[in-house]
Design a protein around this motif. Structure first.
Motif, short mmCIF file in Angstrom:
data_model
loop_
_atom_site.label_atom_id
_atom_site.label_comp_id
_atom_site.label_asym_id
_atom_site.label_seq_id
_atom_site.Cartn_x
_atom_site.Cartn_y
_atom_site.Cartn_z
N LEU A 111 55.73 -26.74 35.18
CA LEU A 111 56.85 -27.35 34.57
C LEU A 111 57.38 -28.77 35.34
CD1 LEU A 111 59.20 -24.64 32.87
CD2 LEU A 111 57.85 -26.30 31.83
N ALA A 112 57.40 -28.21 36.82
CA ALA A 112 57.82 -29.26 37.58
C ALA A 112 56.74 -30.46 37.49
CB ALA A 112 57.88 -28.86 39.00
N MET A 113 55.72 -30.30 37.42
CA MET A 113 54.79 -31.48 37.47
C MET A 113 54.77 -32.18 35.91
SD MET A 113 53.41 -31.21 40.34
CE MET A 113 54.90 -30.22 41.00
N ARG A 114 55.01 -31.66 34.98
CA ARG A 114 54.87 -32.15 33.77
C ARG A 114 56.29 -32.68 33.25
NH1 ARG A 114 52.30 -29.06 28.76
NH2 ARG A 114 53.12 -27.07 29.92
N THR A 115 57.42 -32.44 34.08
CA THR A 115 58.61 -32.92 33.79
C THR A 115 58.80 -34.31 34.70
OG1 THR A 115 59.54 -30.91 33.19
CG2 THR A 115 61.15 -32.56 33.80
N ILE A 116 58.23 -34.30 35.65
CA ILE A 116 58.48 -35.28 36.71
C ILE A 116 57.63 -36.43 36.63
CG2 ILE A 116 59.11 -35.77 39.27
CD1 ILE A 116 61.18 -34.34 37.79
N LEU A 117 56.20 -36.05 36.50
CA LEU A 117 55.06 -37.27 36.85
C LEU A 117 54.77 -37.80 35.72
CD1 LEU A 117 52.80 -35.11 38.93
CD2 LEU A 117 54.52 -36.55 39.72
N ASP A 118 54.55 -39.31 35.88
CA ASP A 118 54.07 -40.10 34.89
C ASP A 118 52.65 -40.36 35.49
OD1 ASP A 118 56.07 -40.55 32.87
OD2 ASP A 118 57.01 -41.81 34.43
N PRO A 119 51.66 -40.83 34.53
CA PRO A 119 50.26 -41.21 34.81
C PRO A 119 50.29 -42.05 36.25
CG PRO A 119 50.37 -41.24 32.62
CD PRO A 119 51.74 -40.98 33.01
N GLY A 120 49.46 -41.72 37.24
CA GLY A 120 49.31 -42.33 38.42
C GLY A 120 50.51 -42.20 39.38
N ASP A 121 51.49 -41.37 39.01
CA ASP A 121 52.38 -40.97 40.11
C ASP A 121 51.71 -40.09 41.16
OD1 ASP A 121 54.64 -42.51 39.15
OD2 ASP A 121 55.19 -40.46 38.34
N GLU A 122 51.73 -40.42 42.48
CA GLU A 122 51.41 -39.60 43.60
C GLU A 122 52.17 -38.40 44.10
OE1 GLU A 122 48.90 -43.36 45.67
OE2 GLU A 122 50.38 -42.17 46.57
N VAL A 123 51.66 -37.36 44.30
CA VAL A 123 52.11 -36.02 44.99
C VAL A 123 51.53 -35.82 46.41
CG1 VAL A 123 52.99 -33.78 44.40
CG2 VAL A 123 52.68 -35.40 42.58
N ILE A 124 52.42 -35.82 47.30
CA ILE A 124 51.75 -35.00 48.54
C ILE A 124 52.17 -33.75 48.73
CG2 ILE A 124 52.55 -35.23 51.01
CD1 ILE A 124 53.36 -38.21 50.53
N ALA A 125 51.14 -33.24 49.14
CA ALA A 125 50.99 -31.63 49.34
C ALA A 125 50.20 -31.25 50.51
CB ALA A 125 50.49 -30.98 48.10
N PRO A 126 50.59 -30.24 51.11
CA PRO A 126 49.99 -29.78 52.15
C PRO A 126 48.41 -29.37 51.95
CG PRO A 126 51.53 -28.11 51.91
CD PRO A 126 51.62 -29.37 50.87
N ASP A 127 47.46 -29.51 52.80
CA ASP A 127 46.22 -29.10 52.93
C ASP A 127 45.70 -28.40 54.04
OD1 ASP A 127 43.35 -28.79 52.47
OD2 ASP A 127 42.86 -30.92 52.75
N PRO A 128 45.24 -27.18 53.96
CA PRO A 128 45.15 -26.43 52.70
C PRO A 128 46.18 -25.79 52.11
CG PRO A 128 44.34 -24.89 54.57
CD PRO A 128 45.09 -26.13 55.25
N GLY A 129 46.27 -25.62 50.65
CA GLY A 129 47.49 -25.15 50.00
C GLY A 129 47.02 -24.60 48.72
N TYR A 130 48.10 -23.92 48.10
CA TYR A 130 47.64 -23.13 46.88
C TYR A 130 46.70 -23.62 45.70
CZ TYR A 130 48.22 -19.82 42.92
OH TYR A 130 48.10 -19.06 41.96
N VAL A 131 46.06 -23.08 45.27
CA VAL A 131 44.81 -23.79 44.55
C VAL A 131 45.29 -24.34 43.42
CG1 VAL A 131 42.88 -22.28 45.22
CG2 VAL A 131 44.35 -21.45 43.44
N ALA A 132 46.54 -23.85 42.76
CA ALA A 132 46.92 -24.34 41.56
C ALA A 132 47.70 -25.73 41.47
CB ALA A 132 47.89 -23.12 40.79
N TYR A 133 48.19 -25.82 42.82
CA TYR A 133 48.72 -27.33 42.99
C TYR A 133 48.21 -28.54 42.55
CZ TYR A 133 52.03 -24.45 46.06
OH TYR A 133 52.83 -23.40 46.43
N GLU A 134 46.87 -28.61 42.96
CA GLU A 134 46.18 -29.87 42.75
C GLU A 134 45.91 -30.01 41.20
OE1 GLU A 134 42.61 -31.61 44.96
OE2 GLU A 134 41.80 -30.25 43.49
#
Length: 393
Positions: A111-134
């Motif tokens: 929900l967080a991703m689909r509510t906030i993001l438009d196509p091309g928006d970048e999301v910074i996340a730690p690597d390694p990270g939970y598989v579902a995030y990407e």
């Protein structure tokens, strides 16, 4: 010939084709076909949901509470969540407009991703990270920007490295705190630095805190409670890990009213509402489950200390996990890749672990071991792993 094969255009969406299958599930499927496997693969508590919480679910069904709830979820549950967040963090949320019951934290992240993001928006996340995030970022049309974390810093993500990854296209920072798969927590000083970056660059922060009750020998800091952060933070949490309620599929989002109303729009058209029985069980967990959480927390801490010490003794260096219930040992010294190590260990010694590269490029050379299984099973797993390592030296 199947009629599907005659289609001239690609049937599957580019977004779905872009997402690879979960490395965790691959090994889980193999495990299910093999007897006598000690599974350190799937991050699921070996505890059964406490009896009084199960009985609350049974009562819910017996009393005929089998209809939809509000799209937001039961008001009683949302009130209890709001009270808990105020007790723990001093955060004040309006249970009527700022809290949403979800089908696990997994739905909350989506929900967080689909509510906030438009196509091309970048999301910074730690690597390694939970598989579902990407995957969730890609499904929403966003662009994942992984920031590597390192064993020398106990795999904690650092504000300076996030700062270096910010571009004009950055819209969100997505954190797991504590982290899956490394067990890392983000120290207060780094969270404060991340908060300053979010304010300075006008970024949204989504934080998955499903392991927040399983933190050891240190404090858990909620980034939403830092100055200026509640209005730009999506706080995602749930009941799966702390209360051993994985199969109930119940979580929640706490967020500013305007954002939550938009999340509700997606939620109501895709889910309608979280399960009524699961919500009533979660209400019981919050009201009377504190002793259960403490008992499980202490047991995980005991298992983790023994297991990580055993890995280090064997010669597989592992940081002490500060939270969750995962060890993330370095296996590069064996001369095998993480995938080769995991596959051979499974077939030769019947111990299942997950290749670190399943969680991102920075996980190469590591494997994730979930120590949420029985103490004696962990001891036996160490015997088998040591035998395997000696055999391949």
């Amino acid at each position: 010939m199947n009629s599907m094969d005659t289609l001239k255009r690609e049937m599957l969406s580019q977004r779905v084709r872009q997402v690879k299958a979960s490395g965790i599930r691959k090994f889980f499927d193999i495990i299910n076909t093999m007897p006598d496997v000690i599974s350190l693969g799937v991050g699921e508590p070996d505890f059964v949901t406490p009896e009084h919480i199960r009985q609350a679910g049974v009562r819910s069904i017996q009393e005929g509470h089998t209809r939809y709830t509000s799209n937001y979820g039961l008001l009683e549950l949302r009130e209890e969540i709001a009270a808990m967040l105020q007790r723990r963090y001093g955060l004040v949320y309006d249970p009527r407009t700022q809290i949403l019951a979800t089908v696990g934290v997994s739905e909350g992240v989506d929900l967080a991703m689909r509510t906030i993001l438009d196509p091309g928006d970048e999301v910074i996340a730690p690597d390694p990270g939970y598989v579902a995030y990407e995957a969730d970022i890609i499904f929403a049309g966003g662009v994942p920007v992984p920031v590597p974390t390192y064993a020398q810093y106990d795999f904690g993500i650092r504000a300076a490295e996030i700062a270096a990854a910010i571009t004009p296209q950055t819209k969100m920072i997505l954190l797991g705190n504590p982290n899956n798969p490394t067990g890392a927590i983000i120290p207060r000083a780094e969270l404060e630095g991340i908060a300053r970056l979010a304010v300075e660059h006008d970024l949204v922060v989504a934080v998955d805190e499903v392991y927040s009750r399983l933190v050891y020998s240190t404090e858990h800091v909620c980034i939403a409670a830092l100055p200026g952060m509640q209005e730009r933070t999506l706080l995602l949490d749930g009941f799966s890990k702390a209360y051993a309620m994985t199969g109930w599929r119940i979580g929640y989002v706490a967020a500013p009213s305007r954002v939550l109303e938009a999340m509700l729009k997606v939620h109501q058209y895709t889910i309608m509402c979280a399960g009524t029985t699961a919500q009533e069980a979660a209400l019981e967990a919050l009201r009377h489950g504190e002793d259960d959480v403490k008992a499980m927390h202490d047991d995980y801490e005991r298992r983790g200390r023994m297991f990580v010490a055993g890995l280090n003794r064997i010669g597989l260096p592992a940081c002490e996990p500060k939270g969750a219930f995962y060890a993330f040992p370095y296996i590069g010294g064996t001369g095998m890749s993480d995938e080769e190590f995991a596959e051979k260990l499974l077939f030769e010694e019947k111990v299942a672990v997950v290749p670190g590269s399943s969680f991102g490029a920075a996980g190469q050379g590591y494997v994730r071991c979930a120590y949420c299984t029985a103490y004696d099973q962990l001891e036996e797993a160490l015997v088998r792993i040591e035998r395997f390592v000696k055999k391949h030296q």
